[in-house]
Design a protein around this motif. Structure first.
Motif, PDB file in Angstrom:
ATOM      1  N   TYR A   1      55.877 -13.056 -75.067  1.00 24.19           N
ATOM      2  CA  TYR A   1      56.197 -14.247 -74.286  1.00 24.19           C
ATOM      3  C   TYR A   1      55.527 -15.450 -74.931  1.00 24.19           C
ATOM      4  O   TYR A   1      54.511 -15.326 -75.601  1.00 24.19           O
ATOM      5  CB  TYR A   1      55.618 -14.137 -72.870  1.00 24.19           C
TER       6      TYR A   1
ATOM      7  N   MET B   1      51.027 -21.088 -76.446  1.00 19.35           N
ATOM      8  CA  MET B   1      50.247 -19.872 -76.208  1.00 19.35           C
ATOM      9  C   MET B   1      51.222 -18.703 -76.246  1.00 19.35           C
ATOM     10  O   MET B   1      52.231 -18.711 -75.528  1.00 19.35           O
ATOM     11  CB  MET B   1      49.554 -19.943 -74.846  1.00 19.35           C
TER      12      MET B   1
ATOM     13  N   GLN C   1      53.985 -19.237 -73.467  1.00 17.81           N
ATOM     14  CA  GLN C   1      53.627 -19.910 -72.231  1.00 17.81           C
ATOM     15  C   GLN C   1      53.344 -21.372 -72.516  1.00 17.81           C
ATOM     16  O   GLN C   1      52.453 -21.693 -73.302  1.00 17.81           O
ATOM     17  CB  GLN C   1      52.404 -19.253 -71.593  1.00 17.81           C
TER      18      GLN C   1
ATOM     19  N   GLY D   1      54.037 -26.000 -67.306  1.00 19.58           N
ATOM     20  CA  GLY D   1      55.195 -26.376 -66.493  1.00 19.58           C
ATOM     21  C   GLY D   1      56.429 -25.521 -66.694  1.00 19.58           C
ATOM     22  O   GLY D   1      57.395 -25.639 -65.941  1.00 19.58           O
ATOM     23  N   LEU D   2      56.400 -24.642 -67.699  1.00 13.01           N
ATOM     24  CA  LEU D   2      57.589 -23.830 -67.997  1.00 13.01           C
ATOM     25  C   LEU D   2      57.393 -22.356 -67.683  1.00 13.01           C
ATOM     26  O   LEU D   2      58.323 -21.560 -67.771  1.00 13.01           O
ATOM     27  CB  LEU D   2      57.978 -23.970 -69.466  1.00 13.01           C
ATOM     28  N   GLY D   3      56.187 -21.960 -67.360  1.00 12.71           N
ATOM     29  CA  GLY D   3      55.945 -20.552 -67.075  1.00 12.71           C
ATOM     30  C   GLY D   3      56.015 -19.707 -68.324  1.00 12.71           C
ATOM     31  O   GLY D   3      56.034 -20.215 -69.450  1.00 12.71           O
ATOM     32  N   LEU D   4      56.064 -18.417 -68.135  1.00 10.99           N
ATOM     33  CA  LEU D   4      56.192 -17.491 -69.261  1.00 10.99           C
ATOM     34  C   LEU D   4      57.675 -17.293 -69.574  1.00 10.99           C
ATOM     35  O   LEU D   4      58.486 -17.024 -68.683  1.00 10.99           O
ATOM     36  CB  LEU D   4      55.579 -16.133 -68.911  1.00 10.99           C
TER      37      LEU D   4
ATOM     38  N   LEU E   1      60.361 -15.163 -72.069  1.00  9.29           N
ATOM     39  CA  LEU E   1      60.443 -13.960 -72.884  1.00  9.29           C
ATOM     40  C   LEU E   1      61.114 -14.259 -74.220  1.00  9.29           C
ATOM     41  O   LEU E   1      62.231 -14.775 -74.260  1.00  9.29           O
ATOM     42  CB  LEU E   1      61.219 -12.878 -72.128  1.00  9.29           C
TER      43      LEU E   1
END
Lengths: 115, 111
Positions: free
Chosen positions: A35, A88, A37, A40-43, A45
């Motif tokens: 993933y 990240m 990260q 503001g966008l989350g994880l 895939l």
């Protein structure tokens, strides 16, 4: 305890470089994931693998490839790093079983900066 | 489009001040909803899995509940060490290896 280990905590690479991120898990899990990260966008895939040499694209595979030659190891490759791949990166593994309702175990993350 | 939304984005509490975090989802045919805790600079750590509406799970000061369209993470009498980002993830009904993650709620508990 399940351990998912990512090879680097921090990386700084130049635009255009080929970048390898390595991940190793020690619990014999069938499934492994990459993933990214971003705030503001989350994880999101990138790719996952459900078996050795098997892979499936996630939601944002463009600019990435993966390799899984051994069950415990899953590598993410940035073919030609670009600044918009600064992020990240999180590796995860999870077992198959319980009707697929198993939790994921995450590595500590690799903060990649592309300059 | 399947989606997971968490609110609020950030929450500041005084130590001992109970509150709830929300995770709403539009995924149909829920297979599983997962809560994770993430400390700064670290990977997410699993907290709970919920499978069906009406289910509840507890761990120390945390309690997770599930309805047909949302989940709540209730924090009772929080302590500063509960400060973290809490992530919600919903498993895709057609591929158990795909999860839709919310953006998280950043919780800060002041002593």
């Amino acid at each position: 305890d399940v351990k998912v280990t990512q090879s680097s905590r921090y990386l700084v690479k130049r635009t255009g470089e080929k970048v390898f991120l390595e991940c190793v898990q020690d619990m014999d899990h069938e499934n492994m994931f990459w993933y990214r990260q971003d705030p503001g966008l989350g994880l999101r895939l990138i790719y996952f693998s459900y078996d050795v040499k098997m892979k499936e694209k996630g939601d944002i595979p463009e600019g990435y490839s993966v390799s899984r030659e051994k069950k415990e190891r899953f590598s993410l490759i940035l073919e030609s790093a670009s600044t918009n791949q600064t992020s990240m990166y999180l590796c995860a593994s999870r077992p198959t079983g319980r009707g697929g309702r198993t939790e994921a175990f995450f590595g500590q993350g690799t903060r990649l900066t592309v300059v | 489009e399947d989606q997971v939304t968490q609110s609020p984005e950030a929450l500041r509490l005084q130590e001992g001040e109970s509150s709830s975090l929300n995770c709403s989802y539009t995924v149909s045919g829920l297979r599983g909803l997962f809560w994770y805790r993430q400390d700064p600079g670290k990977g997410p750590e699993f907290l709970f899995t919920l499978y069906s509406a009406g289910e509840e799970k507890e761990k120390e000061r945390l309690k997770a509940t599930l309805t047909k369209k949302e989940s709540f993470l209730h924090i009772t009498a929080p302590k500063p060490e509960d400060s973290a980002t809490y992530l919600c993830a919903v498993q895709a009904p057609d591929n158990f290896n795909k999860f839709y993650f919310g953006s998280g709620t950043k919780l800060n508990v002041k002593p």
